[in-house]
Design a protein around this motif. Structure first.
Motif, short mmCIF file in Angstrom:
data_model
loop_
_atom_site.label_atom_id
_atom_site.label_comp_id
_atom_site.label_asym_id
_atom_site.label_seq_id
_atom_site.Cartn_x
_atom_site.Cartn_y
_atom_site.Cartn_z
N VAL A 17 43.65 -46.76 -31.85
CA VAL A 17 43.00 -46.13 -30.70
C VAL A 17 41.53 -46.53 -30.57
CG1 VAL A 17 44.57 -44.16 -30.76
CG2 VAL A 17 42.39 -44.04 -31.99
N GLY A 18 41.02 -47.34 -31.50
CA GLY A 18 39.64 -47.80 -31.40
C GLY A 18 38.64 -46.96 -32.15
N LYS A 19 39.10 -46.22 -33.13
CA LYS A 19 38.23 -45.34 -33.90
C LYS A 19 37.09 -46.11 -34.58
CE LYS A 19 40.52 -43.85 -37.31
NZ LYS A 19 40.03 -44.88 -38.26
N THR A 20 37.42 -47.24 -35.20
CA THR A 20 36.41 -48.03 -35.89
C THR A 20 35.39 -48.61 -34.92
OG1 THR A 20 37.93 -48.55 -37.70
CG2 THR A 20 36.05 -50.03 -37.39
N VAL A 172 37.60 -39.93 -25.57
CA VAL A 172 38.74 -40.62 -24.96
C VAL A 172 38.34 -42.08 -24.78
CG1 VAL A 172 40.38 -40.68 -23.08
CG2 VAL A 172 39.37 -38.49 -23.76
N ASN A 173 39.07 -42.96 -25.41
CA ASN A 173 38.73 -44.37 -25.44
C ASN A 173 39.66 -45.18 -24.53
OD1 ASN A 173 37.27 -46.62 -26.37
ND2 ASN A 173 38.72 -47.01 -28.02
N ARG A 174 39.15 -46.31 -24.08
CA ARG A 174 39.92 -47.29 -23.29
C ARG A 174 40.43 -46.70 -21.98
NH1 ARG A 174 43.70 -51.11 -26.79
NH2 ARG A 174 43.43 -52.26 -24.84
N VAL A 175 39.58 -45.93 -21.32
CA VAL A 175 39.94 -45.32 -20.04
C VAL A 175 39.81 -46.35 -18.92
CG1 VAL A 175 39.22 -43.60 -18.34
CG2 VAL A 175 39.30 -43.00 -20.77
N GLN A 176 40.80 -46.37 -18.05
CA GLN A 176 40.79 -47.26 -16.88
C GLN A 176 40.71 -46.40 -15.62
OE1 GLN A 176 43.55 -50.70 -17.03
NE2 GLN A 176 44.24 -49.86 -19.00
N PRO A 177 39.54 -46.23 -15.04
CA PRO A 177 39.39 -45.34 -13.87
C PRO A 177 40.33 -45.68 -12.72
CG PRO A 177 37.25 -45.93 -14.75
CD PRO A 177 38.24 -46.76 -15.48
N ARG A 178 40.60 -46.96 -12.50
CA ARG A 178 41.49 -47.33 -11.38
C ARG A 178 42.89 -46.78 -11.62
NH1 ARG A 178 44.96 -51.55 -10.22
NH2 ARG A 178 45.16 -52.05 -7.99
N MET A 179 43.37 -46.81 -12.85
CA MET A 179 44.70 -46.29 -13.16
C MET A 179 44.76 -44.78 -12.93
SD MET A 179 46.80 -48.71 -14.12
CE MET A 179 48.00 -48.01 -15.24
N ILE A 180 43.67 -44.09 -13.25
CA ILE A 180 43.62 -42.65 -12.99
C ILE A 180 43.65 -42.39 -11.49
CG2 ILE A 180 42.24 -40.55 -13.23
CD1 ILE A 180 41.14 -41.68 -15.83
N LYS A 181 42.84 -43.16 -10.76
CA LYS A 181 42.74 -42.95 -9.32
C LYS A 181 44.07 -43.20 -8.62
CE LYS A 181 39.74 -44.08 -5.41
NZ LYS A 181 38.56 -44.88 -4.98
N LEU A 182 44.84 -44.17 -9.12
CA LEU A 182 46.13 -44.49 -8.52
C LEU A 182 47.24 -43.53 -8.97
CD1 LEU A 182 46.11 -48.39 -8.80
CD2 LEU A 182 45.82 -47.01 -6.72
N GLY A 183 46.92 -42.65 -9.92
CA GLY A 183 47.92 -41.71 -10.40
C GLY A 183 48.83 -42.27 -11.47
N HIS A 184 48.43 -43.38 -12.11
CA HIS A 184 49.26 -44.01 -13.12
C HIS A 184 48.80 -43.70 -14.54
CE1 HIS A 184 51.16 -45.92 -9.85
NE2 HIS A 184 50.27 -46.90 -9.67
N ILE A 203 35.02 -43.54 -23.03
CA ILE A 203 34.69 -44.96 -23.19
C ILE A 203 35.62 -45.78 -22.31
CG2 ILE A 203 34.28 -46.82 -24.84
CD1 ILE A 203 32.72 -44.21 -25.45
N PRO A 204 35.08 -46.53 -21.36
CA PRO A 204 35.96 -47.30 -20.47
C PRO A 204 36.55 -48.52 -21.16
CG PRO A 204 33.67 -47.82 -20.01
CD PRO A 204 33.65 -46.72 -21.03
N GLU A 205 37.70 -48.95 -20.66
CA GLU A 205 38.26 -50.23 -21.11
C GLU A 205 37.24 -51.33 -20.82
OE1 GLU A 205 40.32 -52.21 -23.07
OE2 GLU A 205 42.01 -51.10 -22.20
N ASP A 206 36.96 -52.17 -21.80
CA ASP A 206 35.90 -53.18 -21.64
C ASP A 206 36.24 -54.38 -22.51
OD1 ASP A 206 33.58 -54.67 -21.49
OD2 ASP A 206 32.23 -53.01 -21.93
N GLU A 207 36.44 -55.53 -21.89
CA GLU A 207 36.79 -56.73 -22.64
C GLU A 207 35.69 -57.17 -23.58
OE1 GLU A 207 35.51 -59.97 -19.17
OE2 GLU A 207 37.63 -59.61 -19.63
N MET A 208 34.45 -56.72 -23.34
CA MET A 208 33.35 -57.09 -24.22
C MET A 208 33.47 -56.44 -25.60
SD MET A 208 31.49 -59.39 -22.98
CE MET A 208 30.21 -59.31 -24.23
N VAL A 209 34.22 -55.35 -25.71
CA VAL A 209 34.45 -54.75 -27.02
C VAL A 209 35.20 -55.74 -27.90
CG1 VAL A 209 35.60 -52.89 -28.27
CG2 VAL A 209 34.40 -52.39 -26.14
#
Length: 256
Positions: A17-20, A172-184, A203-209
Protein backbone atom coordinates in the motif's frame (compact mmCIF):
# COMPACT_ATOMS: atom_id res chain seq x y z
CA UNK A 1 -4.47 4.28 26.99
CA UNK A 2 -0.93 4.51 25.66
CA UNK A 3 0.98 7.72 26.00
CA UNK A 4 1.13 9.93 22.93
CA UNK A 5 4.69 10.78 22.00
CA UNK A 6 6.83 11.60 19.04
CA UNK A 7 7.44 7.96 18.14
CA UNK A 8 5.00 6.94 15.43
CA UNK A 9 4.45 3.45 14.07
CA UNK A 10 3.33 3.42 10.43
CA UNK A 11 1.34 0.27 9.79
CA UNK A 12 -0.99 -1.42 7.34
CA UNK A 13 -3.08 -4.55 7.34
CA UNK A 14 -1.93 -5.42 3.83
CA UNK A 15 1.38 -5.17 2.02
CA UNK A 16 1.92 -3.09 -1.09
CA UNK A 17 0.00 0.00 0.00
CA UNK A 18 3.04 2.31 0.00
CA UNK A 19 3.73 2.44 3.72
CA UNK A 20 7.50 2.66 3.28
CA UNK A 21 7.17 5.41 0.65
CA UNK A 22 5.05 7.42 3.09
CA UNK A 23 7.59 7.03 5.90
CA UNK A 24 10.37 8.17 3.57
CA UNK A 25 8.38 11.07 2.10
CA UNK A 26 6.96 12.48 5.33
CA UNK A 27 10.20 12.09 7.28
CA UNK A 28 12.17 13.89 4.57
CA UNK A 29 9.66 16.75 4.61
CA UNK A 30 9.88 17.06 8.39
CA UNK A 31 13.67 17.17 8.22
CA UNK A 32 13.51 19.87 5.59
CA UNK A 33 11.32 21.83 8.03
CA UNK A 34 14.23 21.71 10.47
CA UNK A 35 13.03 18.79 12.60
CA UNK A 36 15.36 16.02 13.71
CA UNK A 37 13.94 12.76 12.40
CA UNK A 38 15.01 9.15 12.86
CA UNK A 39 13.43 6.45 10.71
CA UNK A 40 13.55 2.89 11.99
CA UNK A 41 12.93 0.03 9.58
CA UNK A 42 11.03 -2.55 11.61
CA UNK A 43 10.65 -5.06 8.79
CA UNK A 44 13.37 -7.59 9.64
CA UNK A 45 14.38 -9.71 6.67
CA UNK A 46 12.50 -7.57 4.15
CA UNK A 47 13.98 -4.15 4.69
CA UNK A 48 13.37 -1.50 2.03
CA UNK A 49 13.41 1.81 3.86
CA UNK A 50 17.12 2.29 3.16
CA UNK A 51 16.33 2.13 -0.56
CA UNK A 52 13.41 4.56 -0.30
CA UNK A 53 15.59 7.07 1.55
CA UNK A 54 18.62 6.54 -0.69
CA UNK A 55 20.72 5.33 2.24
CA UNK A 56 21.54 1.81 1.12
CA UNK A 57 25.27 2.57 1.05
CA UNK A 58 25.30 4.30 4.43
CA UNK A 59 23.18 1.69 6.26
CA UNK A 60 26.03 -0.62 7.25
CA UNK A 61 24.60 -1.68 10.61
CA UNK A 62 21.08 -2.47 11.83
CA UNK A 63 19.10 -2.34 15.04
CA UNK A 64 20.07 -5.89 16.05
CA UNK A 65 23.72 -4.78 16.01
CA UNK A 66 22.79 -2.13 18.57
CA UNK A 67 20.60 -4.39 20.73
CA UNK A 68 23.26 -7.12 20.80
CA UNK A 69 26.00 -4.66 21.74
CA UNK A 70 28.03 -5.10 18.56
CA UNK A 71 27.95 -1.39 17.72
CA UNK A 72 27.02 1.88 19.41
CA UNK A 73 23.74 3.52 18.45
CA UNK A 74 25.50 6.60 17.06
CA UNK A 75 27.53 4.41 14.72
CA UNK A 76 24.49 2.48 13.54
CA UNK A 77 22.50 5.57 12.57
CA UNK A 78 22.94 6.36 8.88
CA UNK A 79 22.72 10.12 8.25
CA UNK A 80 21.31 11.42 4.99
CA UNK A 81 23.99 13.28 3.02
CA UNK A 82 21.56 15.74 1.40
CA UNK A 83 18.90 16.22 4.09
CA UNK A 84 20.36 17.40 7.40
CA UNK A 85 18.59 16.04 10.45
CA UNK A 86 17.35 12.87 8.75
CA UNK A 87 18.81 9.50 9.70
CA UNK A 88 17.96 5.82 9.48
CA UNK A 89 18.32 2.81 11.74
CA UNK A 90 18.03 -0.11 9.34
CA UNK A 91 16.47 -3.52 9.82
CA UNK A 92 18.56 -6.67 9.43
CA UNK A 93 18.57 -8.15 5.94
CA UNK A 94 18.16 -11.62 7.43
CA UNK A 95 15.94 -12.53 10.37
CA UNK A 96 18.01 -13.42 13.42
CA UNK A 97 17.74 -16.95 14.78
CA UNK A 98 16.66 -15.53 18.15
CA UNK A 99 13.78 -13.02 18.02
CA UNK A 100 14.38 -9.49 19.24
CA UNK A 101 13.05 -8.82 22.72
CA UNK A 102 10.01 -6.53 22.65
CA UNK A 103 11.28 -4.87 25.84
CA UNK A 104 14.67 -4.19 24.28
CA UNK A 105 13.13 -2.76 21.13
CA UNK A 106 10.84 -0.54 23.22
CA UNK A 107 13.84 0.75 25.17
CA UNK A 108 15.65 1.48 21.90
CA UNK A 109 12.75 3.56 20.60
CA UNK A 110 12.55 5.40 23.92
CA UNK A 111 16.24 6.29 23.60
CA UNK A 112 15.66 7.59 20.09
CA UNK A 113 12.70 9.66 21.30
CA UNK A 114 15.08 11.50 23.61
CA UNK A 115 17.33 12.38 20.66
CA UNK A 116 14.89 13.29 17.90
CA UNK A 117 11.80 15.39 17.34
CA UNK A 118 10.17 12.49 15.45
CA UNK A 119 10.86 8.76 15.34
CA UNK A 120 9.06 6.87 12.57
CA UNK A 121 8.92 3.08 12.78
CA UNK A 122 8.07 1.34 9.51
CA UNK A 123 6.14 -1.70 10.71
CA UNK A 124 5.95 -5.01 8.83
CA UNK A 125 2.71 -5.37 6.90
CA UNK A 126 0.05 -7.51 8.52
CA UNK A 127 -0.72 -8.16 12.16
CA UNK A 128 2.02 -10.58 13.15
CA UNK A 129 4.70 -10.52 15.83
CA UNK A 130 6.69 -7.76 14.11
CA UNK A 131 3.62 -5.53 13.99
CA UNK A 132 2.94 -6.09 17.69
CA UNK A 133 6.54 -5.36 18.67
CA UNK A 134 6.80 -2.14 16.68
CA UNK A 135 3.33 -0.88 17.66
CA UNK A 136 3.85 -1.45 21.37
CA UNK A 137 7.15 0.44 21.23
CA UNK A 138 5.60 3.64 19.87
CA UNK A 139 3.42 6.37 21.29
CA UNK A 140 1.23 7.04 18.25
CA UNK A 141 0.14 5.32 15.06
CA UNK A 142 -0.60 5.97 11.40
CA UNK A 143 -2.50 3.40 9.34
CA UNK A 144 -1.99 3.42 5.57
CA UNK A 145 -4.44 2.13 2.98
CA UNK A 146 -5.11 2.44 -0.72
CA UNK A 147 -8.64 2.83 -2.17
CA UNK A 148 -9.15 -0.91 -2.72
CA UNK A 149 -11.46 -3.22 -0.82
CA UNK A 150 -8.66 -5.61 0.18
CA UNK A 151 -6.45 -2.80 1.51
CA UNK A 152 -9.36 -1.14 3.32
CA UNK A 153 -10.35 -4.40 4.98
CA UNK A 154 -6.77 -4.90 6.12
CA UNK A 155 -6.54 -1.32 7.36
CA UNK A 156 -9.76 -1.76 9.36
CA UNK A 157 -8.32 -4.83 11.08
CA UNK A 158 -5.11 -2.92 11.72
CA UNK A 159 -7.09 -0.06 13.26
CA UNK A 160 -8.91 -2.51 15.53
CA UNK A 161 -5.59 -3.93 16.69
CA UNK A 162 -4.44 -0.39 17.47
CA UNK A 163 -7.51 0.46 19.53
CA UNK A 164 -5.33 1.62 22.44
CA UNK A 165 -4.19 4.54 20.30
CA UNK A 166 -6.67 7.35 20.83
CA UNK A 167 -4.61 9.43 18.40
CA UNK A 168 -4.29 6.89 15.56
CA UNK A 169 -4.77 8.50 12.15
CA UNK A 170 -5.34 7.37 8.56
CA UNK A 171 -3.43 8.13 5.36
CA UNK A 172 -5.07 7.18 2.08
CA UNK A 173 -2.41 6.55 -0.54
CA UNK A 174 -2.48 6.38 -4.36
CA UNK A 175 -5.75 8.27 -4.71
CA UNK A 176 -6.91 9.01 -8.26
CA UNK A 177 -9.35 11.97 -8.14
CA UNK A 178 -10.63 11.30 -11.67
CA UNK A 179 -11.66 7.76 -10.70
CA UNK A 180 -13.55 9.13 -7.70
CA UNK A 181 -15.25 11.77 -9.82
CA UNK A 182 -16.37 9.17 -12.36
CA UNK A 183 -17.76 6.95 -9.60
CA UNK A 184 -15.24 4.15 -10.17
CA UNK A 185 -13.43 4.47 -6.84
CA UNK A 186 -14.34 4.91 -3.19
CA UNK A 187 -14.51 8.44 -1.85
CA UNK A 188 -12.19 9.43 0.95
CA UNK A 189 -15.19 9.71 3.29
CA UNK A 190 -16.20 6.13 2.47
CA UNK A 191 -12.67 4.91 3.15
CA UNK A 192 -12.61 6.72 6.50
CA UNK A 193 -15.94 5.13 7.45
CA UNK A 194 -14.69 1.67 6.51
CA UNK A 195 -11.39 1.90 8.36
CA UNK A 196 -12.80 3.82 11.31
CA UNK A 197 -10.02 6.38 11.76
CA UNK A 198 -9.79 10.15 11.29
CA UNK A 199 -7.89 11.37 8.25
CA UNK A 200 -4.32 12.65 8.41
CA UNK A 201 -3.57 12.87 4.71
CA UNK A 202 -4.43 11.96 1.13
CA UNK A 203 -1.57 11.09 -1.22
CA UNK A 204 -2.40 11.21 -4.94
CA UNK A 205 -1.23 8.63 -7.44
CA UNK A 206 2.04 10.04 -8.79
CA UNK A 207 4.48 8.41 -11.19
CA UNK A 208 7.29 10.45 -9.65
CA UNK A 209 7.07 8.29 -6.51
CA UNK A 210 8.15 5.28 -8.55
CA UNK A 211 10.76 7.30 -10.42
CA UNK A 212 12.29 8.57 -7.18
CA UNK A 213 12.30 5.07 -5.69
CA UNK A 214 14.02 3.61 -8.73
CA UNK A 215 16.73 6.25 -8.41
CA UNK A 216 16.93 5.86 -4.61
CA UNK A 217 16.18 9.54 -4.02
CA UNK A 218 13.55 10.93 -1.62
CA UNK A 219 10.82 12.41 -3.79
CA UNK A 220 11.00 15.83 -2.11
CA UNK A 221 14.47 16.26 -3.64
CA UNK A 222 13.22 15.76 -7.20
CA UNK A 223 9.61 16.99 -7.28
CA UNK A 224 7.58 19.88 -5.93
CA UNK A 225 4.19 18.62 -7.07
CA UNK A 226 1.70 15.83 -6.52
CA UNK A 227 2.69 13.32 -3.86
CA UNK A 228 5.63 15.46 -2.73
CA UNK A 229 3.28 18.30 -1.76
CA UNK A 230 0.94 15.85 -0.02
CA UNK A 231 3.81 14.36 2.01
CA UNK A 232 4.83 17.83 3.13
CA UNK A 233 1.23 18.69 4.04
CA UNK A 234 1.20 15.63 6.33
CA UNK A 235 4.51 16.78 7.82
CA UNK A 236 3.01 20.20 8.52
CA UNK A 237 -0.02 18.64 10.24
CA UNK A 238 2.24 16.49 12.42
CA UNK A 239 4.16 19.65 13.33
CA UNK A 240 0.95 21.43 14.32
CA UNK A 241 0.46 23.56 11.21
CA UNK A 242 -3.08 23.16 9.80
CA UNK A 243 -3.20 22.11 6.16
CA UNK A 244 -6.74 21.58 4.84
CA UNK A 245 -7.37 18.80 2.39
CA UNK A 246 -8.24 19.86 -1.17
CA UNK A 247 -11.86 20.95 -1.13
CA UNK A 248 -12.86 18.87 -4.14
CA UNK A 249 -11.86 15.60 -2.44
CA UNK A 250 -14.34 16.31 0.30
CA UNK A 251 -17.14 17.16 -2.13
CA UNK A 252 -16.90 14.36 -4.68
CA UNK A 253 -19.35 11.53 -4.10
CA UNK A 254 -19.88 8.19 -5.77
CA UNK A 255 -23.09 8.08 -7.76
CA UNK A 256 -25.38 5.09 -7.53
Amino acid sequence: MKRLGQSIVVASGKGGVGKTSIVAGVSACLAKLGRTVVCVDGDAGLRNLDLALGLQEQAVFDYTDVLNGRVALNDALASHPDIPGLSLLAAPLINAAAPVSAEAFRALIKTLEERADFVFVDSPAGLGQGFTMTAEACGAAIVVTTPTQAAMRGAARCAEALNNYAGAKLIVNRVQPRMIKLGHAFTVDEIMDTVGLPLLGVIPEDEMVLAAQNHNIPIVLVSGNGASVAFCDVADRLSGTPRPLPKRLREWKVEG
